[in-house]
Write a protein that holds these residues in place. Sequence first.
Motif, PDB file in Angstrom:
ATOM      1  N   MET A 159       0.836  -1.203   0.000  1.00  0.00           N
ATOM      2  CA  MET A 159       0.000   0.000   0.000  1.00  0.00           C
ATOM      3  C   MET A 159       0.869   1.251   0.000  1.00  0.00           C
ATOM      4  O   MET A 159       1.977   1.244   0.538  1.00  0.00           O
ATOM      5  N   ASN A 160       0.306   2.333  -0.582  1.00  0.00           N
ATOM      6  CA  ASN A 160       0.806   3.691  -0.359  1.00  0.00           C
ATOM      7  C   ASN A 160      -0.055   4.301   0.746  1.00  0.00           C
ATOM      8  O   ASN A 160      -1.278   4.400   0.608  1.00  0.00           O
ATOM      9  N   LEU A 161       0.583   4.714   1.845  1.00  0.00           N
ATOM     10  CA  LEU A 161      -0.135   5.199   3.026  1.00  0.00           C
ATOM     11  C   LEU A 161       0.319   6.614   3.346  1.00  0.00           C
ATOM     12  O   LEU A 161       1.522   6.886   3.416  1.00  0.00           O
ATOM     13  N   ASP A 162      -0.655   7.516   3.558  1.00  0.00           N
ATOM     14  CA  ASP A 162      -0.359   8.900   3.954  1.00  0.00           C
ATOM     15  C   ASP A 162      -1.215   9.243   5.167  1.00  0.00           C
ATOM     16  O   ASP A 162      -2.443   9.112   5.129  1.00  0.00           O
ATOM     17  N   TYR A 163      -0.547   9.691   6.235  1.00  0.00           N
ATOM     18  CA  TYR A 163      -1.231  10.010   7.480  1.00  0.00           C
ATOM     19  C   TYR A 163      -1.018  11.483   7.808  1.00  0.00           C
ATOM     20  O   TYR A 163       0.114  11.983   7.756  1.00  0.00           O
ATOM     21  N   SER A 164      -2.103  12.192   8.177  1.00  0.00           N
ATOM     22  CA  SER A 164      -2.033  13.614   8.539  1.00  0.00           C
ATOM     23  C   SER A 164      -2.899  13.841   9.778  1.00  0.00           C
ATOM     24  O   SER A 164      -3.960  13.214   9.928  1.00  0.00           O
ATOM     25  N   PRO A 165      -2.489  14.773  10.666  1.00  0.00           N
ATOM     26  CA  PRO A 165      -3.321  15.069  11.837  1.00  0.00           C
ATOM     27  C   PRO A 165      -4.540  15.902  11.451  1.00  0.00           C
ATOM     28  O   PRO A 165      -4.504  16.673  10.502  1.00  0.00           O
ATOM     29  N   VAL A 166      -5.630  15.738  12.212  1.00  0.00           N
ATOM     30  CA  VAL A 166      -6.844  16.545  12.064  1.00  0.00           C
ATOM     31  C   VAL A 166      -6.969  17.390  13.331  1.00  0.00           C
ATOM     32  O   VAL A 166      -6.908  16.872  14.439  1.00  0.00           O
ATOM     33  N   LEU A 167      -7.136  18.711  13.151  1.00  0.00           N
ATOM     34  CA  LEU A 167      -7.148  19.633  14.280  1.00  0.00           C
ATOM     35  C   LEU A 167      -8.561  19.875  14.781  1.00  0.00           C
ATOM     36  O   LEU A 167      -9.531  19.884  14.014  1.00  0.00           O
ATOM     37  N   ASP A 168      -8.672  20.099  16.113  1.00  0.00           N
ATOM     38  CA  ASP A 168      -9.970  20.439  16.686  1.00  0.00           C
ATOM     39  C   ASP A 168     -10.150  21.950  16.691  1.00  0.00           C
ATOM     40  O   ASP A 168      -9.371  22.694  16.091  1.00  0.00           O
ATOM     41  N   GLU A 169     -11.216  22.429  17.374  1.00  0.00           N
ATOM     42  CA  GLU A 169     -11.505  23.867  17.358  1.00  0.00           C
ATOM     43  C   GLU A 169     -10.405  24.695  18.011  1.00  0.00           C
ATOM     44  O   GLU A 169     -10.225  25.874  17.691  1.00  0.00           O
ATOM     45  N   ALA A 170      -9.650  24.087  18.936  1.00  0.00           N
ATOM     46  CA  ALA A 170      -8.568  24.819  19.608  1.00  0.00           C
ATOM     47  C   ALA A 170      -7.259  24.733  18.838  1.00  0.00           C
ATOM     48  O   ALA A 170      -6.246  25.244  19.288  1.00  0.00           O
ATOM     49  N   GLY A 171      -7.270  24.105  17.658  1.00  0.00           N
ATOM     50  CA  GLY A 171      -6.058  24.000  16.866  1.00  0.00           C
ATOM     51  C   GLY A 171      -5.131  22.887  17.304  1.00  0.00           C
ATOM     52  O   GLY A 171      -3.976  22.851  16.904  1.00  0.00           O
ATOM     53  N   GLN A 172      -5.630  21.938  18.131  1.00  0.00           N
ATOM     54  CA  GLN A 172      -4.817  20.842  18.603  1.00  0.00           C
ATOM     55  C   GLN A 172      -5.180  19.557  17.855  1.00  0.00           C
ATOM     56  O   GLN A 172      -6.339  19.336  17.509  1.00  0.00           O
ATOM     57  N   PRO A 173      -4.187  18.658  17.631  1.00  0.00           N
ATOM     58  CA  PRO A 173      -4.495  17.397  16.941  1.00  0.00           C
ATOM     59  C   PRO A 173      -5.485  16.571  17.749  1.00  0.00           C
ATOM     60  O   PRO A 173      -5.255  16.276  18.934  1.00  0.00           O
ATOM     61  N   ALA A 174      -6.601  16.178  17.120  1.00  0.00           N
ATOM     62  CA  ALA A 174      -7.621  15.384  17.793  1.00  0.00           C
ATOM     63  C   ALA A 174      -7.804  14.037  17.122  1.00  0.00           C
ATOM     64  O   ALA A 174      -8.498  13.172  17.660  1.00  0.00           O
ATOM     65  N   GLY A 175      -7.228  13.836  15.978  1.00  0.00           N
ATOM     66  CA  GLY A 175      -7.377  12.580  15.264  1.00  0.00           C
ATOM     67  C   GLY A 175      -6.383  12.512  14.124  1.00  0.00           C
ATOM     68  O   GLY A 175      -5.590  13.432  13.899  1.00  0.00           O
ATOM     69  N   VAL A 176      -6.430  11.398  13.390  1.00  0.00           N
ATOM     70  CA  VAL A 176      -5.524  11.171  12.268  1.00  0.00           C
ATOM     71  C   VAL A 176      -6.355  10.730  11.070  1.00  0.00           C
ATOM     72  O   VAL A 176      -7.251   9.886  11.209  1.00  0.00           O
ATOM     73  N   ILE A 177      -6.090  11.317   9.916  1.00  0.00           N
ATOM     74  CA  ILE A 177      -6.771  10.913   8.684  1.00  0.00           C
ATOM     75  C   ILE A 177      -5.779  10.133   7.825  1.00  0.00           C
ATOM     76  O   ILE A 177      -4.634  10.549   7.659  1.00  0.00           O
ATOM     77  N   ALA A 178      -6.204   8.935   7.376  1.00  0.00           N
ATOM     78  CA  ALA A 178      -5.320   8.038   6.633  1.00  0.00           C
ATOM     79  C   ALA A 178      -5.870   7.829   5.228  1.00  0.00           C
ATOM     80  O   ALA A 178      -7.032   7.466   5.055  1.00  0.00           O
ATOM     81  N   VAL A 179      -5.023   8.052   4.227  1.00  0.00           N
ATOM     82  CA  VAL A 179      -5.370   7.803   2.826  1.00  0.00           C
ATOM     83  C   VAL A 179      -4.659   6.520   2.392  1.00  0.00           C
ATOM     84  O   VAL A 179      -3.438   6.403   2.525  1.00  0.00           O
TER      85      VAL A 179
END
Length: 744
Positions: A159-179
């Motif tokens: 697989m080709n995997l790309d992971y990026s953080p997802v920010l919440d309303e306070a601008g802090q990482p709250a999750g990870v989005i994986a393609v």
Amino acid sequence: MREPQPGARGRSEASSDPADGPRATAPAWQAMSAKAAILPGGGELGAIVRAYDWATTPLGPIETWSQSLRSAVGTVLLSPVPIVLLWGPDGIMIYNDAYSAFAGGRHPQLLGSKVREGWPEVADFNDNVMRVGLAGGTLSYKDQELTLHRYGRPEPVWMNLDYSPVLDEAGQPAGVIAVVVETTERVLAEQRLKASQALAQLYADRIQLALSAGAIIGTWVWDLPADEFTVDEAFARSFGLDPALGRVGLSLEQVIGTVHPEDRQGLIAAIEEVIARGGAYAHQYRVRRTDGKYYWIEANGRVDLGPDGTPLSFPGVLIDVEDRRAVEAERDRAIMMLRTLTDTLEQRVAERTRELMRTEDALRQSQKMEAVGQLTGGVAHDFNNLLTIIRSSVDFLRRPDLPEARKARYLDAVSDTVDRAAKLTGQLLAFARRQALKPEVFHVGQKVRGIADMLDTVIGARVRVIAEVPDEPCYIRADVSQFETALVNMAVNARDAMDGEGTLTLRLAGNRTMPAIRGHAGADTAFAAVSLTDTGAGISEADLGRLFEPFFTTKEVGKGTGLGLSQVFGFAKQSGGNVDVTSAPGQGATFTLYLPQVDVDRAIDAAETAPAPILPLGAGQRVLVVEDNVEVGQFATQILQDLGYETVWAANAEAALERLGRDGGGFEVVFSDVVMPGMGGLALAQELARRLPDLPVLLTSGYSHGLAQQGAHGFELLHKPYSADQLGRVLSRVVGRPAPAPAE
């Protein structure tokens, strides 16, 4: 999987048990409709996500999800690319239709599960993904091999995997989005090609070995004038010919008779071509051997020509190339297969990459809109507070029995509130570097002392304010009001950092060089450095780089505009300087404002402290008011009449030019707005400087992009909102002042 069962009673359905009694809950279709409004579309997975009982997970019901979680899930569901969202510290999995196809037999059990439990065979790999993503980092893998149990059995997957953080309303990482883009087919095809190439090399080596060992079928000599073949014994035995016959002569017809019917025309054409030109010859074709089967051979020879160009002799050798042809055919099939697969895969990857870029653009736009909404809420909160004061004061002022003392108090409240509203709009323009500044030369040390004295009573008794200002004078050229606002904004920020208790130190240092700050180049010329140091909790390294960003605030939504430090940055950059910050957790923070220093005569001190004259009044001078807004135009003419001027109102610049004519129409000054339809006020002033150079012009504006970028071009500028006192003072000065030189 905790998937809702068909026919089961959901949270929003009314009970059908009579013993339960009547309930005021809404029917299930209304609850599903509400969820669809929150997360519209998304195909099959969109429907499954909306029907899922999220109350049994750490995420809680959909109706309670944060806006950042809703935006991220909506983006995932609408994307055609396989995407999975891993939300929260446990990485709760929410994915789309494309990812469900990748998950295989694991779908739909993966939905709503923790990623470690959903893919236990790669738990350590996903633990690292969550650790890096929730720390704000990104990961990218190309052709990553993992062993997955998608259909109950282990299988290698690439697989080709790309992971990026997802920010919440306070601008802090709250999750990870994986393609996830599976490349298994391409990787396996490349492996097959490598194997085929290795096999081809093996066969080539074997053929070479066979040739060197004598794997030659036989030799011939063709006497062209006599048209007779003479072949050796090996040639004759290979084709079932009488060896004795071969020695005495073989006809061309007998030789051609052993060739595969499909190859005969090609062979004859090749022979005719080499006989016509002479020289080397090589041709491959199929011949029938003694077992009755056809095999590939290669004929190599040479046609010798006589002195007159007549073909004489055609000797040659036959080589067995059956194995080599088989290997080459296998290699060609593998190459063609790989090319087809690569072209298809590249097309699919390109299409999915374009879709991913569109998805990322939509996500960034959503985050920008959230930031704008936060800014709007803060500005609306502050403006509504100011409007409340004005509205209440006006209501009381309308009472006929209001005592004079209270009337004066309410009038002062209205005036002060207007000033505060003007400063708020000034902050909005300053942080965007769109404020039309009014720079002037002033003694910065005196202003710092004055601000320190004011802060003693403004930021609370528990904060001790210290001013360290040298005795030698230090002058800068800047907008005084914006300079004072910048110091107050930094002081209020320091007060909040100290929780209202501590020591705030203001320092001034002259003749300093400005260092490079946040990637901006420094300068070796003289700067005045004004610093504010607090004894607060300090600033985290993650927040240091974002302090001066527009919209950035740590306050609750609607409790702050996020413009304080942005105003400081915008004012500093627009004034030719910069602002720096140093801090460490637990050690307080120091903000340093750098502004260009100037050398002036000390006599400016006396000019700064000279008492202002009383409100000047006009003596019947004629003023042409140019204003496109009817209410503002009527109000301005009324103010000028009350100040003792005779006024005429023109609704636009074109009408003003017609009224003034060639000789000025008897007017002694023009008072014009800057932003108007058609010809603007600045263009009008420049045209009058050419036509009527002795006619003074006073400009006024609440905001003008041209003025913010290029200044007022030497014309006097009065900022909106202005008071009658300000208008009277500026107008009396302008009437006796010559107009600027015409623009070139």
